[in-house]
Write a protein that holds these residues in place. Structure first.
Motif, PDB file in Angstrom:
ATOM      1  N   ASP A   5       0.912  -1.147  -0.119  1.00 54.05           N
ATOM      2  CA  ASP A   5       0.251  -0.076   0.036  1.00 54.05           C
ATOM      3  C   ASP A   5       0.907   1.223   0.084  1.00 54.05           C
ATOM      4  O   ASP A   5       1.592   1.423   0.951  1.00 54.05           O
ATOM      5  N   LEU A   6       0.777   1.982  -1.018  1.00 53.47           N
ATOM      6  CA  LEU A   6       1.782   3.059  -1.352  1.00 53.47           C
ATOM      7  C   LEU A   6       1.022   4.270  -1.009  1.00 53.47           C
ATOM      8  O   LEU A   6       0.106   4.600  -1.712  1.00 53.47           O
ATOM      9  N   TRP A   7       1.374   5.125  -0.030  1.00 52.30           N
ATOM     10  CA  TRP A   7       0.799   6.602  -0.090  1.00 52.30           C
ATOM     11  C   TRP A   7       1.562   7.590  -0.323  1.00 52.30           C
ATOM     12  O   TRP A   7       2.599   7.640  -0.581  1.00 52.30           O
ATOM     13  N   LEU A   8       0.712   8.766  -0.664  1.00 53.74           N
ATOM     14  CA  LEU A   8       1.182  10.079  -1.039  1.00 53.74           C
ATOM     15  C   LEU A   8       0.751  11.104   0.174  1.00 53.74           C
ATOM     16  O   LEU A   8      -0.389  11.122   0.316  1.00 53.74           O
ATOM     17  N   ALA A   9       1.591  11.875   0.443  1.00 53.66           N
ATOM     18  CA  ALA A   9       1.245  13.008   1.557  1.00 53.66           C
ATOM     19  C   ALA A   9       1.351  14.153   0.675  1.00 53.66           C
ATOM     20  O   ALA A   9       2.677  14.450   0.087  1.00 53.66           O
ATOM     21  N   TYR A  10       0.463  15.061   0.331  1.00 53.00           N
ATOM     22  CA  TYR A  10       0.296  15.965  -0.289  1.00 53.00           C
ATOM     23  C   TYR A  10      -0.056  17.347   0.125  1.00 53.00           C
ATOM     24  O   TYR A  10      -1.198  17.488   0.783  1.00 53.00           O
ATOM     25  N   ASP A  11       0.635  18.408  -0.024  1.00 53.14           N
ATOM     26  CA  ASP A  11       0.375  19.696   0.467  1.00 53.14           C
ATOM     27  C   ASP A  11      -0.123  20.600  -0.858  1.00 53.14           C
ATOM     28  O   ASP A  11       0.623  20.939  -1.718  1.00 53.14           O
ATOM     29  N   ARG A  12      -1.501  20.670  -0.565  1.00 49.38           N
ATOM     30  CA  ARG A  12      -2.323  21.288  -1.917  1.00 49.38           C
ATOM     31  C   ARG A  12      -1.651  22.773  -2.180  1.00 49.38           C
ATOM     32  O   ARG A  12      -1.805  23.185  -3.202  1.00 49.38           O
ATOM     33  N   ASN A  13      -1.267  23.397  -1.014  1.00 50.52           N
ATOM     34  CA  ASN A  13      -0.922  24.929  -1.297  1.00 50.52           C
ATOM     35  C   ASN A  13       0.393  25.140  -1.788  1.00 50.52           C
ATOM     36  O   ASN A  13       0.815  25.954  -2.899  1.00 50.52           O
TER      37      ASN A  13
END
Length: 269
Positions: A5-13
């Motif tokens: 299970d590969l996760w992405l942590a993304y800062d939309r700003n």
């Protein structure tokens, strides 16, 4: 959950991004850090690590692929031929695009089916479909879709075929008031009301019929679905990972450690 299970942590700003694996014991292991474009409103996995990137203000869709090692590669940007409000991922690279229109004072949903190819190209493969107005459209497995209108509490089911065709399964239901509906795969569905903290689970059968499974009060929390039918459950005190068992009850629950939940979390592969 498993280590794939590969996760992405993304800062939309800012577009700052980190990928990592979530192991069976709930440990989040970071892999790579890189920069994505900011302000993506939809980041959705299709097949083989290929993900859709989409903004509501654009009539085009971008794609990129996440490798098993967490590395990201931009692919292509394709025209959509119109503006859409929502996208629902289906099997085998198929996606359903949906927009809401007003017809004689009544809201309707206009949808088209698209296909994302292995190289990231997107093409529309269906004619426009005129459907009833739905606030939620959820793929529950094998091309089955659950449609729900939170204003009327009415629901229905349909099927998207491998060639991009759509079939109304002729089933209709009346549900409680839900703000969140998420698929757990194999027809299993989680319902949640953010205002009350109430939840329920159910199952959509192959013919589009529906069966209630389990109801309980959960309190305030957020949910992130993995690509293999699991859930990450984000609460004020902790973060959990779990699956729904055959009774519709959360099981295999572990505490998640190291997942940067201050950012948006998406499972991408």
């Amino acid at each position: 959950m498993n280590g794939e299970d590969l996760w992405l942590a993304y800062d939309r700003n800012t577009g700052a991004a980190t990928t990592g694996h979530l192991t069976p014991d709930g440990t989040a292991h970071p892999l790579t850090q890189f920069q994505l474009d900011p302000t993506w409103e939809f980041i959705l996995p299709t097949t083989g690590g290929v993900n859709i990137f989409f903004r509501l203000s654009q009539d085009q869709v971008s794609t990129g692929v996440f490798g098993a090692d967490g590395r990201f590669t931009d692919l292509v940007t394709s025209p959509l031929g119109g503006f859409f409000h929502r996208v629902t991922v289906l099997p085998a690279g198929l996606v359903m695009w949906n927009r809401t229109v007003s017809e004689n004072g009544e809201y309707r949903s206009v949808s088209v089916i698209g296909r994302v190819h292995a190289d990231g190209r997107h093409e529309v493969i269906s004619e426009q479909l005129l459907l009833d107005f739905w606030t939620h459209i959820v793929h529950v497995g094998e091309g089955l879709l659950l449609f729900y209108n939170s204003r009327t509490r009415l629901a229905a089911t349909g099927l998207v075929t491998g060639d991009g065709g759509f079939r109304d399964l002729g089933q209709s239901f009346e549900f409680d008031t839900w703000t969140t509906i998420l698929s757990a795969g194999d027809g299993n569905v989680l319902f949640y009301n953010t205002a009350t903290g109430d939840s329920a689970t159910g199952r959509v059968d192959a013919d589009g019929g529906y069966t209630d499974l389990h109801s309980q009060f959960l309190g305030p929390m957020g949910f992130v679905t993995t690509t293999r039918g699991g859930f990450v459950i984000i609460r004020s005190a902790d973060t959990l990972a779990a699956h729904l068992d055959e009774r519709g009850v959360f099981s295999d629950t572990v505490i998640v450690r190291g997942l940067p939940t201050e950012r948006r979390i998406v499972f991408v592969r």
